[in-house]
Design a protein around this motif. Structure first.
Motif, PDB file in Angstrom:
ATOM      1  N   ALA A   1      -2.368  13.129 -14.545  1.00 41.54           N
ATOM      2  CA  ALA A   1      -2.582  12.161 -13.455  1.00 41.54           C
ATOM      3  C   ALA A   1      -2.456  10.742 -13.992  1.00 41.54           C
ATOM      4  O   ALA A   1      -2.100   9.823 -13.268  1.00 41.54           O
ATOM      5  N   THR A   2      -2.716  10.578 -15.298  1.00 35.97           N
ATOM      6  CA  THR A   2      -2.709   9.244 -15.897  1.00 35.97           C
ATOM      7  C   THR A   2      -1.299   8.726 -16.181  1.00 35.97           C
ATOM      8  O   THR A   2      -1.128   7.558 -16.486  1.00 35.97           O
ATOM      9  N   THR A   3      -0.301   9.601 -16.136  1.00 32.25           N
ATOM     10  CA  THR A   3       1.067   9.128 -16.406  1.00 32.25           C
ATOM     11  C   THR A   3       1.963   9.275 -15.178  1.00 32.25           C
ATOM     12  O   THR A   3       3.133   8.917 -15.233  1.00 32.25           O
ATOM     13  N   VAL A   4       1.415   9.809 -14.072  1.00 32.79           N
ATOM     14  CA  VAL A   4       2.220   9.936 -12.855  1.00 32.79           C
ATOM     15  C   VAL A   4       2.181   8.610 -12.122  1.00 32.79           C
ATOM     16  O   VAL A   4       1.119   8.132 -11.727  1.00 32.79           O
ATOM     17  N   GLU A   5       3.347   8.019 -11.951  1.00 31.87           N
ATOM     18  CA  GLU A   5       3.428   6.757 -11.238  1.00 31.87           C
ATOM     19  C   GLU A   5       3.211   7.027  -9.758  1.00 31.87           C
ATOM     20  O   GLU A   5       3.836   7.936  -9.204  1.00 31.87           O
ATOM     21  N   LEU A   6       2.351   6.256  -9.128  1.00 30.82           N
ATOM     22  CA  LEU A   6       2.099   6.506  -7.702  1.00 30.82           C
ATOM     23  C   LEU A   6       3.331   6.100  -6.896  1.00 30.82           C
ATOM     24  O   LEU A   6       3.947   5.066  -7.151  1.00 30.82           O
ATOM     25  N   SER A   7       3.715   6.948  -5.922  1.00 35.88           N
ATOM     26  CA  SER A   7       4.807   6.582  -5.022  1.00 35.88           C
ATOM     27  C   SER A   7       4.397   7.017  -3.619  1.00 35.88           C
ATOM     28  O   SER A   7       3.508   7.842  -3.448  1.00 35.88           O
TER      29      SER A   7
ATOM     30  N   ALA B   1      -5.321   5.436  -8.749  1.00 36.56           N
ATOM     31  CA  ALA B   1      -5.482   5.474  -7.298  1.00 36.56           C
ATOM     32  C   ALA B   1      -6.601   6.435  -6.913  1.00 36.56           C
ATOM     33  O   ALA B   1      -7.386   6.157  -5.998  1.00 36.56           O
ATOM     34  N   LEU B   2      -6.708   7.573  -7.597  1.00 42.35           N
ATOM     35  CA  LEU B   2      -7.799   8.514  -7.316  1.00 42.35           C
ATOM     36  C   LEU B   2      -9.143   7.860  -7.635  1.00 42.35           C
ATOM     37  O   LEU B   2     -10.095   7.941  -6.851  1.00 42.35           O
TER      38      LEU B   2
ATOM     39  N   ARG C   1      -6.438  -3.670 -15.561  1.00 42.44           N
ATOM     40  CA  ARG C   1      -5.029  -3.506 -15.223  1.00 42.44           C
ATOM     41  C   ARG C   1      -4.824  -3.020 -13.792  1.00 42.44           C
ATOM     42  O   ARG C   1      -3.839  -3.359 -13.146  1.00 42.44           O
ATOM     43  N   TYR C   2      -5.766  -2.201 -13.317  1.00 40.16           N
ATOM     44  CA  TYR C   2      -5.572  -1.599 -11.992  1.00 40.16           C
ATOM     45  C   TYR C   2      -6.580  -2.102 -10.968  1.00 40.16           C
ATOM     46  O   TYR C   2      -6.521  -1.699  -9.816  1.00 40.16           O
ATOM     47  N   GLY C   3      -7.526  -2.980 -11.397  1.00 39.48           N
ATOM     48  CA  GLY C   3      -8.510  -3.482 -10.446  1.00 39.48           C
ATOM     49  C   GLY C   3      -9.388  -2.383  -9.895  1.00 39.48           C
ATOM     50  O   GLY C   3      -9.708  -2.375  -8.704  1.00 39.48           O
TER      51      GLY C   3
ATOM     52  N   PRO D   1       0.830  -1.203   0.000  1.00 40.37           N
ATOM     53  CA  PRO D   1       0.000   0.000   0.000  1.00 40.37           C
ATOM     54  C   PRO D   1       0.866   1.256   0.000  1.00 40.37           C
ATOM     55  O   PRO D   1       1.966   1.271   0.551  1.00 40.37           O
ATOM     56  N   LEU D   2       0.386   2.275  -0.664  1.00 38.80           N
ATOM     57  CA  LEU D   2       1.096   3.556  -0.722  1.00 38.80           C
ATOM     58  C   LEU D   2       0.117   4.645  -0.279  1.00 38.80           C
ATOM     59  O   LEU D   2      -1.073   4.582  -0.578  1.00 38.80           O
ATOM     60  N   ARG D   3       0.629   5.633   0.428  1.00 38.79           N
ATOM     61  CA  ARG D   3      -0.230   6.746   0.858  1.00 38.79           C
ATOM     62  C   ARG D   3       0.184   7.999   0.090  1.00 38.79           C
ATOM     63  O   ARG D   3       1.380   8.238  -0.107  1.00 38.79           O
ATOM     64  N   PHE D   4      -0.803   8.768  -0.359  1.00 32.90           N
ATOM     65  CA  PHE D   4      -0.484   9.989  -1.090  1.00 32.90           C
ATOM     66  C   PHE D   4      -1.489  11.082  -0.733  1.00 32.90           C
ATOM     67  O   PHE D   4      -2.519  10.808  -0.109  1.00 32.90           O
ATOM     68  N   LEU D   5      -1.154  12.314  -1.086  1.00 31.35           N
ATOM     69  CA  LEU D   5      -2.012  13.464  -0.799  1.00 31.35           C
ATOM     70  C   LEU D   5      -2.517  14.055  -2.103  1.00 31.35           C
ATOM     71  O   LEU D   5      -1.743  14.277  -3.033  1.00 31.35           O
ATOM     72  N   PHE D   6      -3.833  14.295  -2.159  1.00 32.84           N
ATOM     73  CA  PHE D   6      -4.369  15.061  -3.287  1.00 32.84           C
ATOM     74  C   PHE D   6      -5.200  16.200  -2.723  1.00 32.84           C
ATOM     75  O   PHE D   6      -6.134  15.974  -1.943  1.00 32.84           O
ATOM     76  N   ASP D   7      -4.864  17.423  -3.093  1.00 32.12           N
ATOM     77  CA  ASP D   7      -5.499  18.632  -2.547  1.00 32.12           C
ATOM     78  C   ASP D   7      -5.566  18.584  -1.019  1.00 32.12           C
ATOM     79  O   ASP D   7      -6.575  18.964  -0.410  1.00 32.12           O
ATOM     80  N   GLY D   8      -4.494  18.059  -0.421  1.00 27.86           N
ATOM     81  CA  GLY D   8      -4.383  18.079   1.037  1.00 27.86           C
ATOM     82  C   GLY D   8      -5.031  16.909   1.750  1.00 27.86           C
ATOM     83  O   GLY D   8      -4.874  16.765   2.964  1.00 27.86           O
ATOM     84  N   HIS D   9      -5.764  16.067   1.040  1.00 27.72           N
ATOM     85  CA  HIS D   9      -6.374  14.905   1.687  1.00 27.72           C
ATOM     86  C   HIS D   9      -5.524  13.674   1.426  1.00 27.72           C
ATOM     87  O   HIS D   9      -5.011  13.486   0.329  1.00 27.72           O
ATOM     88  N   ALA D  10      -5.422  12.813   2.451  1.00 28.12           N
ATOM     89  CA  ALA D  10      -4.631  11.591   2.309  1.00 28.12           C
ATOM     90  C   ALA D  10      -5.496  10.478   1.731  1.00 28.12           C
ATOM     91  O   ALA D  10      -6.669  10.326   2.091  1.00 28.12           O
ATOM     92  N   TYR D  11      -4.917   9.748   0.789  1.00 22.11           N
ATOM     93  CA  TYR D  11      -5.597   8.604   0.186  1.00 22.11           C
ATOM     94  C   TYR D  11      -4.611   7.442   0.110  1.00 22.11           C
ATOM     95  O   TYR D  11      -3.399   7.630   0.184  1.00 22.11           O
ATOM     96  N   ASP D  12      -5.176   6.240  -0.074  1.00 17.31           N
ATOM     97  CA  ASP D  12      -4.316   5.067  -0.226  1.00 17.31           C
ATOM     98  C   ASP D  12      -4.433   4.502  -1.625  1.00 17.31           C
ATOM     99  O   ASP D  12      -5.488   4.571  -2.247  1.00 17.31           O
ATOM    100  N   GLY D  13      -3.343   3.955  -2.078  1.00 17.62           N
ATOM    101  CA  GLY D  13      -3.335   3.244  -3.348  1.00 17.62           C
ATOM    102  C   GLY D  13      -2.372   2.081  -3.223  1.00 17.62           C
ATOM    103  O   GLY D  13      -1.932   1.744  -2.116  1.00 17.62           O
ATOM    104  N   PHE D  14      -2.018   1.476  -4.343  1.00 25.71           N
ATOM    105  CA  PHE D  14      -1.096   0.348  -4.314  1.00 25.71           C
ATOM    106  C   PHE D  14       0.055   0.578  -5.290  1.00 25.71           C
ATOM    107  O   PHE D  14      -0.078   1.339  -6.261  1.00 25.71           O
ATOM    108  N   ALA D  15       1.150  -0.094  -4.999  1.00 26.94           N
ATOM    109  CA  ALA D  15       2.253  -0.085  -5.956  1.00 26.94           C
ATOM    110  C   ALA D  15       1.731  -0.603  -7.294  1.00 26.94           C
ATOM    111  O   ALA D  15       0.985  -1.596  -7.321  1.00 26.94           O
TER     112      ALA D  15
END
Lengths: 989, 93
Positions: free
Chosen positions: A86-92, A39-40, A314-316, A18-32
């Motif tokens: 957003a479609t080409t930014v790899e989540l980290s 993830a959004l 591809r991303y479930g 699992p990876l945690r990221f911020l969008f507009d200040g809110h924390a969300y989770d996604g996966f490698a």
């Protein structure tokens, strides 16, 4: 936050990471394995942006580089990257992203009042409205730029490092989808050196997005096998995350590679530019799906059908809970089937075509999906998220039914990605059945394969790719046969034809270019107003001019124009694809050539001394030269004045090492110099030097300098600092291509010799104790040249002067330059020796009336114009001689070099100031010349100037007028350009 | 970025070379007696063709030799290179 829209299983994400990221200040989770977009979407976030012009809410629309809506800002501080898709930014882990172009918030954006005013904001609105008065455009532009726009540029220097790499290969394959993998395998098996570049994180292309089978197994298994085989081949290099930006001449392809993101955020390099030279290029860049034109087609929740199925496969990710598919082709049924298989409810398939006889509609019906032939979406509902679509029969658009849904998957067919093909000069042709441009004849070194060639069926991609790989390897010199790629990809859908591109119009907004907010109405208006050429209509409406360059909308726009103009699409034409295929960062283009490495700085052997002694430097070409040596608290002006006084009254020392120097040897050397200089050198005695003027074939002064004769067949030629390289090339040109009768050898020795110029009445006392050369005027007269030792260093000494006072130019091998300089400073200490820079040099020479090529000449000045007519030989031929006899080279219209004295001695006339015959307020006023050099002269104690004035030598004593910018018109008198020592009384000290 | 086959050094990238414009325009014989028209023609007039072009290049970052290239000004295709004094190769049809 929980990932409510993540499917329970499936996808190529790593659910263990699992990876945690911020969008507009809110924390969300996604996966490698997620992108920011996937993830959004997994978190139910569709609304990610406001549109460019109307600030309309926009959602994630595509899957990759074609994305027109989801432009976000990533990073913080100096590392901000605006307009990332957003479609080409790899989540980290720890990724920070923010939406753009909204205030105060994405959900509530005040800029959206522009949408209410949209009836006013039609095509050409700015051109028609903001016309005056006067400079008002500056204000309008500021307001418009604030209201419309994309991201903000970071304000701090980019902290990241970028690299450049160079590579050569036999076959470059662009794209690692089915066609690219097959091509790379075929060429690799033939033994060719292959590079396979692919923009995605992993190879596979469409095979990652859609549930295909190859040889009875999931297609992704075949991808794994093919990749493993390629990785075992020594001559194959595979680059993922690498986008081919452009194809240039002779197999040159520019690619940019993104680094694998790391949790700390900073990688050793962020992007790497690959300069690839390929003997052959296989373009397997795939195709990009296009949408359809219908009312309300920008509502968040609307998405390309292929993207919707890719997010599931591809991303479930279930992009919605209840989907409507709206299409004009069979391929879109895969989306319906894959979504249904993933457990997403498919509320219906609306197909613009009436006659659905293909295998795919049958399959969908068989699976119990509701298929409505001859139906269209005629409206959408919801504000920041789709709630329902209005569906109606194409033939009866007012007969609407409301279908509730939160996902509208749209497909208008596919556009081959022909960008690289077009860069190479390929001319595409329009295939009406596909409603797409497909490759025509292939440019040199290039083969297009797979979907990029309009061959959309998987079996064709595989066989076409393999064929392209074999052909490319053969042309690159390898013997190859069709490889034993036994690939069976059964497809019920071989029909790639498409139906209409447009739904009935019910008066809503129908966007063509989502990024630039260009609607169908705008295009029709442009056509109506006379923009008949697609190139004009494009610029008038800005269709296809956003960062996505119309990847999804251009074909729709062309069809609208075609309809409005009553011309077939091929007659309307297509706009030109130019590199780059996708926006590229300035950092990647610049690479390491930034800051100190931007340009090499050339330093003289004495540079360290200048630096230690407080020199103020100035760049002269690539050289840095000491401009002056100000003492603490001293201004440049005061320093130059002090330095000039020293060089006039006692002794100064100048670093002249940057002078261009060419060693000229051979039995033809003297004759050669006679041909290149307008004055004669064959009569020069060994041991003497002479000032020479070099002319172009057009008779204009090209360069000047002093040349000494070392022996009968040996000369030391000097050029101006700036002219060194071009003079060398020019001389070699004549020797190598025209004067094959002369045996002469040229060697550039600019950097082999350090030069220190001693100047002033006490120069002899300073040099005397250091040298074995007899310095008496009788033994070593003006314009003589001697070899000897100075400070025990072998030296060549020129008795020339660029100031008018006694002067020695001492040349020593470069490695001894600093030692020579230190010895001269030491020897000169009792005499008050003063180092002087280029500012003092220029004042000294201007006082004496000596020219500087580039100041007093500009490519239109002859020796006669300068008053140097006496130097021009009439006894021999030389370059430029014939031109001196052309009409217009003599007569009262020529500008002459003269001196100019302002009536006010305290005034320094600005260099470049224009000169008038009479004081006048009228504009334009006839000009008779300009100021070429101008200084405050410490010696004359007043401002002095040199000028080029029409028939100037006949106007000595006349008053002329200089209208100064933002100042008065000043009067000045024309005088001789030699202000100092016109009798040459001081040159022997 | 062209790939230029220097006849002395082999294929090198364009940034190593200096361009010298059209090749084989003749300096008038007895040029001091040439008419103004003939001389102006030599000084200023170049063919600037859309198509095959014989042109001069110098390998400034390499052997420093001037040589000739036959290049197509639309496609940038190079059909041949030759040295000073070599017989002129035919232009491709």
């Amino acid at each position: 936050m929980t990932q409510d829209f993540r499917l329970a299983k499936g996808g190529r994400i790593d659910r263990e990471k699992p990876l945690r990221f911020l969008f507009d200040g809110h924390a969300y989770d996604g996966f490698a394995g997620d992108t920011l977009a996937s993830a959004l979407l997994a978190n139910g976030i569709h609304l990610v942006a406001r549109s460019f012009k109307y600030h309309r809410p926009r959602g994630i629309y595509g899957l990759g580089v074609e994305e027109p809506n989801a432009l976000v800002e990533t990073g913080i501080g100096a590392a901000i990257e605006p307009n990332a898709r957003a479609t080409t930014v790899e989540l980290s882990d720890g990724l920070i992203a923010n939406s753009q172009n909204r205030w105060p918030s994405l959900r509530f954006d005040l800029g959206a009042v522009a949408d209410l005013a949209s009836p006013l904001l039609s095509a050409g609105f700015y051109y028609k409205t903001f016309m005056g008065p006067g400079n008002a455009w500056k204000l309008y532009e500021w307001m418009i730029r604030r209201a419309a726009g994309v991201g903000r540029a970071p304000e701090q220097p980019d902290p990241d490092r970028y690299e450049h790499s160079f590579a050569h290969c036999d076959v470059l394959v662009v794209g690692a989808g089915p066609a690219g993998l097959a091509a790379a395998l075929a060429a690799g098996r033939a033994g060719a050196r292959v590079m396979l570049v692919d923009e995605q994180v992993e190879p596979g292309g469409q095979l990652l997005n859609t549930a295909y089978t190859i040889n009875g197994r999931p297609a992704t298994d075949w991808v794994a096998d093919a990749t493993a085989e390629l990785d075992r081949m020594d001559e194959v290099r595979r680059l993922q995350r690498t986008l081919a930006l452009g194809v240039y001449d002779h197999g040159y392809v520019a690619c940019v590679e993104r680094a694998v993101p790391v949790p700390e955020g900073r990688t050793r390099w962020r992007e790497r530019m690959w300069h690839v030279r390929a003997k052959e290029i296989v373009v397997a860049s795939g195709a990009i799906e296009r949408p359809l034109i219908h009312d309300g087609n920008d509502r968040p929740g609307t998405m390309l059908a292929s993207a919707a199925r890719a997010y599931a496969n591809r991303y479930g990710v279930a992009v919605g809970k209840r989907a409507v598919v709206f299409a004009n082709n069979d391929d879109a049924y895969r989306t319906a089937l894959d979504l249904a298989d993933s457990g997403i409810e498919v509320a219906g398939i609306l197909d613009l075509r009436h006659d659905l006889t293909g295998a795919m509609p049958a399959l969908a019906r068989e699976k119990g999906l509701r298929v409505l032939a001859g139906h269209a979406v005629v409206g959408t509902r919801g504000r920041t998220r789709l709630k329902a679509v209005e569906a109606a029969p194409v033939d009866d658009p007012s007969n609407r039914q409301i279908i509730e849904c939160d996902l509208l998957a749209v497909s208008g067919g596919w556009n081959p990605a022909l960008h690289l093909y077009a860069h190479a000069g390929g001319k595409a042709s329009y295939d009406a059945a596909l409603a797409a441009f497909v490759p025509g004849s292939s440019p040199e070194r290039m083969t297009v394969a797979g979907s990029a060639a309009g061959e959309f069926a998987l079996a064709h991609c595989l066989s076409g790719g393999a064929r392209a790989g074999v052909e490319a390897a053969k042309r690159a010199g390898f013997s190859a046969t069709q490889p034993a790629l036994v690939l069976e990809a059964p497809e019920p859908n071989a029909d790639t034809r498409v139906g209409p591109l447009s739904a009935p119009n019910r008066g809503g907004k129908r966007f063509i270019d989502l990024h630039n907010d260009v609607t169908e109405k705008d295009l029709r208006l442009a056509a109506q107003e006379g923009y008949r050429s697609v190139e004009h209509a494009k610029r008038y409406t800005t269709m296809g001019m956003g960062p996505d360059q119309g990847k999804t909308g251009n074909i729709l726009g062309l069809n609208v124009l075609s309809d409005a103009l009553g011309q077939a699409v091929p007659q309307v034409g297509t706009t030109t694809f130019r590199p780059p295929y996708h926006p590229v960062s300035f950092g990647a283009l610049a690479g390491r050539e930034v800051h100190d490495l931007f340009l090499p700085t050339r330093k003289t052997p004495m540079d360290s001394w200048h630096e230690e002694n407080g020199a103020l430097f100035e760049p002269v070409g690539q050289w840095r030269r000491a401009k002056a040596y100000p003492k603490p608290g001293e201004s440049l002006h005061a320093a130059a004045e002090r330095e000039v006084k020293a060089a006039r009254e006692s002794v100064g020392l100048f670093d002249a090492s940057t002078l261009g120097k060419i060693d000229v040897r051979g039995p033809g050397a003297a004759q050669f110099l006679d041909r290149i200089y307008c004055n004669t050198f064959s009569t020069l005695k060994p041991g003497n030097a002479r000032y020479g003027l070099m002319l172009g074939e057009d008779g204009m002064v090209k360069d000047d300098g002093v040349t000494a004769r070392l022996g009968p067949d040996h000369f030391h030629l000097t050029t101006t600092t700036g002219g060194a390289a071009s003079v060398y090339v020019w001389l070699e040109d004549w020797l190598q291509t025209e004067w094959l009768d002369l045996e002469v050898y040229l060697t550039s020795v600019t950097e082999q010799w350090a030069v220190a110029t001693l100047s002033g009445p006490k120069a002899r006392q300073v040099l005397g104790p250091l040298t074995d050369v007899d310095l008496s005027t009788a033994a070593f007269p003006f314009m003589a040249f001697r070899e000897g030792r100075v400070a025990n260093i072998p030296a060549r000494i020129f008795r020339v002067s660029f100031s008018g006072d006694l002067s020695y130019e001492i040349n020593v091998p470069a490695r001894h330059g600093l030692a020579l300089w230190q010895a001269l400073m030491e020897s000169g200490r009792p005499h008050g020796i003063t180092p002087y820079g280029t500012e003092a040099l220029h004042i000294l020479r201007a006082e004496k009336g000596y020219i500087v090529v580039g100041h007093e000449t500009d490519g239109t000045i002859t020796p006669h114009d300068l008053g140097y007519g006496g130097m021009v030989s009439t006894k021999k031929d030389f370059l430029g001689r014939r031109s001196l006899g052309r009409a217009g080279m003599t007569g009262p219209d020529r500008k002459h070099l003269v001196g100019l004295l302002s009536k006010d001695p305290a005034r320094v006339l600005p260099m470049g100031a224009q000169i008038l015959e009479r004081p006048t307020e009228a504009r334009p006023a006839p000009m008779i010349g300009h100021v070429s050099s101008s200084y405050m002269s410490p010696t004359m104690k007043r401002g002095i100037a040199m000028a080029l004035i029409k028939n100037g030598r006949e106007r000595l004593g006349q008053t002329v007028y200089l209208p100064l910018l933002d100042g008065p018109t000043v009067a000045a008198e024309i005088v001789s350009p030699v202000f100092y020592d016109p009798e040459n009384a001081r040159r022997d000290g | 970025m062209l790939l230029i086959p220097c006849p002395y050094c082999g294929e090198r990238t364009e940034s190593e070379f200096r361009y010298g414009g059209e090749a084989h325009f003749r300096r008038p014989e007895n040029h001091l007696e040439a008419t103004d028209e003939a001389w102006a023609d030599y000084l200023f007039m170049r063919k600037n063709p859309k198509g095959w072009h014989r042109e001069r290049w110098m390998h400034i970052a390499g052997c420093k030799r001037w040589f000739y290239v036959v290049r197509h000004t639309v496609t940038h295709r190079i059909s041949s290179v030759y040295k000073v004094g070599d017989p002129l190769p035919d232009l491709p049809s």
